[in-house]
Design a protein around this motif. Structure first.
Motif, PDB file in Angstrom:
ATOM      1  N   PHE A  44       0.847  -1.192   0.000  1.00  0.00           N
ATOM      2  CA  PHE A  44       0.000   0.000   0.000  1.00  0.00           C
ATOM      3  C   PHE A  44       0.888   1.250   0.000  1.00  0.00           C
ATOM      4  O   PHE A  44       1.928   1.285   0.665  1.00  0.00           O
ATOM      5  CB  PHE A  44      -0.891   0.032   1.244  1.00  0.00           C
ATOM      6  CG  PHE A  44      -1.961  -1.019   1.274  1.00  0.00           C
ATOM      7  CD1 PHE A  44      -3.213  -0.777   0.727  1.00  0.00           C
ATOM      8  CD2 PHE A  44      -1.724  -2.242   1.878  1.00  0.00           C
ATOM      9  CE1 PHE A  44      -4.209  -1.742   0.761  1.00  0.00           C
ATOM     10  CE2 PHE A  44      -2.718  -3.221   1.929  1.00  0.00           C
ATOM     11  CZ  PHE A  44      -3.965  -2.965   1.361  1.00  0.00           C
ATOM     12  N   GLU A  45       0.461   2.277  -0.702  1.00  0.00           N
ATOM     13  CA  GLU A  45       1.192   3.540  -0.668  1.00  0.00           C
ATOM     14  C   GLU A  45       1.266   4.090   0.750  1.00  0.00           C
ATOM     15  O   GLU A  45       2.244   4.741   1.126  1.00  0.00           O
ATOM     16  CB  GLU A  45       0.517   4.560  -1.593  1.00  0.00           C
ATOM     17  CG  GLU A  45       0.676   4.260  -3.074  1.00  0.00           C
ATOM     18  CD  GLU A  45       2.129   4.323  -3.520  1.00  0.00           C
ATOM     19  OE1 GLU A  45       2.891   5.147  -2.969  1.00  0.00           O
ATOM     20  OE2 GLU A  45       2.503   3.553  -4.421  1.00  0.00           O
ATOM     21  N   GLU A  46       0.242   3.806   1.541  1.00  0.00           N
ATOM     22  CA  GLU A  46       0.230   4.270   2.933  1.00  0.00           C
ATOM     23  C   GLU A  46       1.367   3.654   3.738  1.00  0.00           C
ATOM     24  O   GLU A  46       1.916   4.288   4.640  1.00  0.00           O
ATOM     25  CB  GLU A  46      -1.110   3.942   3.587  1.00  0.00           C
ATOM     26  CG  GLU A  46      -2.280   4.758   3.072  1.00  0.00           C
ATOM     27  CD  GLU A  46      -2.947   4.157   1.855  1.00  0.00           C
ATOM     28  OE1 GLU A  46      -4.078   4.573   1.544  1.00  0.00           O
ATOM     29  OE2 GLU A  46      -2.357   3.244   1.213  1.00  0.00           O
ATOM     30  N   THR A  47       1.721   2.407   3.430  1.00  0.00           N
ATOM     31  CA  THR A  47       2.826   1.768   4.140  1.00  0.00           C
ATOM     32  C   THR A  47       4.151   2.435   3.803  1.00  0.00           C
ATOM     33  O   THR A  47       4.982   2.671   4.687  1.00  0.00           O
ATOM     34  CB  THR A  47       2.879   0.265   3.803  1.00  0.00           C
ATOM     35  OG1 THR A  47       1.688  -0.375   4.292  1.00  0.00           O
ATOM     36  CG2 THR A  47       4.092  -0.401   4.436  1.00  0.00           C
TER      37      THR A  47
ATOM     38  N   PRO B  65       3.662   7.533  15.998  1.00  0.00           N
ATOM     39  CA  PRO B  65       2.776   7.669  14.832  1.00  0.00           C
ATOM     40  C   PRO B  65       2.092   6.348  14.518  1.00  0.00           C
ATOM     41  O   PRO B  65       2.689   5.276  14.671  1.00  0.00           O
ATOM     42  CB  PRO B  65       3.737   8.075  13.706  1.00  0.00           C
ATOM     43  CG  PRO B  65       4.950   8.599  14.379  1.00  0.00           C
ATOM     44  CD  PRO B  65       5.067   7.862  15.668  1.00  0.00           C
ATOM     45  N   ARG B  66       0.850   6.429  14.070  1.00  0.00           N
ATOM     46  CA  ARG B  66       0.068   5.240  13.718  1.00  0.00           C
ATOM     47  C   ARG B  66       0.095   5.023  12.208  1.00  0.00           C
ATOM     48  O   ARG B  66       0.119   5.973  11.428  1.00  0.00           O
ATOM     49  CB  ARG B  66      -1.382   5.415  14.156  1.00  0.00           C
ATOM     50  CG  ARG B  66      -1.559   5.814  15.613  1.00  0.00           C
ATOM     51  CD  ARG B  66      -1.499   4.629  16.517  1.00  0.00           C
ATOM     52  NE  ARG B  66      -1.643   5.014  17.920  1.00  0.00           N
ATOM     53  CZ  ARG B  66      -2.015   4.170  18.879  1.00  0.00           C
ATOM     54  NH1 ARG B  66      -2.305   2.913  18.582  1.00  0.00           N
ATOM     55  NH2 ARG B  66      -2.107   4.588  20.129  1.00  0.00           N
TER      56      ARG B  66
ATOM     57  N   ALA C  97       7.765   8.380   7.365  1.00  0.00           N
ATOM     58  CA  ALA C  97       7.410   9.215   8.517  1.00  0.00           C
ATOM     59  C   ALA C  97       8.000   8.655   9.801  1.00  0.00           C
ATOM     60  O   ALA C  97       8.504   9.408  10.652  1.00  0.00           O
ATOM     61  CB  ALA C  97       5.885   9.307   8.637  1.00  0.00           C
ATOM     62  N   LEU C  98       7.953   7.328   9.953  1.00  0.00           N
ATOM     63  CA  LEU C  98       8.449   6.709  11.186  1.00  0.00           C
ATOM     64  C   LEU C  98       9.972   6.788  11.275  1.00  0.00           C
ATOM     65  O   LEU C  98      10.527   7.037  12.351  1.00  0.00           O
ATOM     66  CB  LEU C  98       7.977   5.253  11.245  1.00  0.00           C
ATOM     67  CG  LEU C  98       8.003   4.550  12.601  1.00  0.00           C
ATOM     68  CD1 LEU C  98       7.255   5.355  13.656  1.00  0.00           C
ATOM     69  CD2 LEU C  98       7.401   3.150  12.468  1.00  0.00           C
ATOM     70  N   VAL C  99      10.637   6.585  10.160  1.00  0.00           N
ATOM     71  CA  VAL C  99      12.098   6.717  10.144  1.00  0.00           C
ATOM     72  C   VAL C  99      12.505   8.113  10.584  1.00  0.00           C
ATOM     73  O   VAL C  99      13.424   8.286  11.408  1.00  0.00           O
ATOM     74  CB  VAL C  99      12.648   6.402   8.736  1.00  0.00           C
ATOM     75  CG1 VAL C  99      14.121   6.809   8.630  1.00  0.00           C
ATOM     76  CG2 VAL C  99      12.501   4.923   8.424  1.00  0.00           C
TER      77      VAL C  99
END
Length: 244
Positions: A83-86, A196-197, A92-94
């Motif tokens: 998914f593009e969201e992944t 972040p979620r 973002a998480l990095v």
């Protein structure tokens, strides 16, 4: 960062790994996740990596890892069907955690052309698709390392209820520092540390893999019930036990 194939392989004999695992298992019987991570990094300095899917619970392990050593390599498999969201969540998480060595691996181009030129292998043979897009890339990614860390937990599925904190994975040692944590503890860590979620979590996705093979888990189902729904398949293959 994308990484090309490497030629180095973990060189420890399986018997040596088995002895090391037995020793570590005894030491870590009642250890907390951060203690397990510290032991893992100390036992394999410069020769250990974490593997992350950057899924709904990945932030917990990665946050803990960043507390111990944010320079440890983190290996990520971009299957081409995510998914593009992944992918956005990974970035973002990095950034949020300050991880400094995240390495992205993709399916081998020649193998993909030979086995899945139309990108639809998932529809006819999910095992072969996972082997091409996950198992083989991870084998390349882990080649320079003698040990690795992952975020599996016992509560996630019936196939995972007996996960130990440390186990043998062929010629490597595999650490499962979050194995004993339950959903409430994962949620508490996420909340306490304002992590972040994954953007798809709010839509009912409790476990997120490749787009064609991921659906929402229904109330009362295992967290991974939405993966390969309607099939007997419950694991992609990267955690299938190896003997050498």
């Amino acid at each position: 960062m994308d990484h090309a194939p490497v030629e180095t392989e973990a060189s420890a004999a399986p018997a040596d790994v088995s002895r090391q695992v037995a020793r570590l298992a005894q030491q870590l019987t009642d250890a907390a996740p951060l203690e397990i991570l510290s032991h893992a990094l100390a036992a394999h300095p410069g020769r250990i990596a974490a593997v992350s899917s950057f899924g709904t619970e990945s932030a917990v392990l990665l946050h803990m890892l960043a507390q111990v050593d944010r320079t440890v390599p983190v290996l990520f498999l971009d299957t081409g069907h995510l998914f593009e969201e992944t992918l956005a969540y990974r970035d973002a998480l990095v950034s949020h955690l300050g991880l400094t060595d995240v390495r992205t691996y993709r399916p081998d181009a020649a193998l993909r052309q030979a086995r899945d030129a139309d990108n639809d292998l998932w529809a006819s043979d999910t095992d072969a698709c996972c082997d091409l897009r996950k198992v083989e890339p991870l084998s390349r990614a882990l080649a320079p390392f003698e040990a690795w860390i992952n975020g599996r937990k016992r509560y996630q599925a019936a196939t995972r209820t007996q996960i130990p904190f440390v186990e043998q994975d062929g010629a490597r040692v595999k650490f499962n520092p979050l194995a004993a944590l339950g959903p409430a503890e994962i949620e508490a860590w996420m909340t306490t540390h304002s992590l972040p979620r994954h953007p798809m979590q709010r839509f009912g996705f409790s476990s997120i893999g490749c787009m064609p093979c991921t659906s929402r888990a229904l109330p009362g189902e295992d967290a991974r019930a939405g993966r390969w729904r309607g099939q007997s398949k419950v694991e992609c293959g990267i955690h299938v036990k190896k003997t050498a």
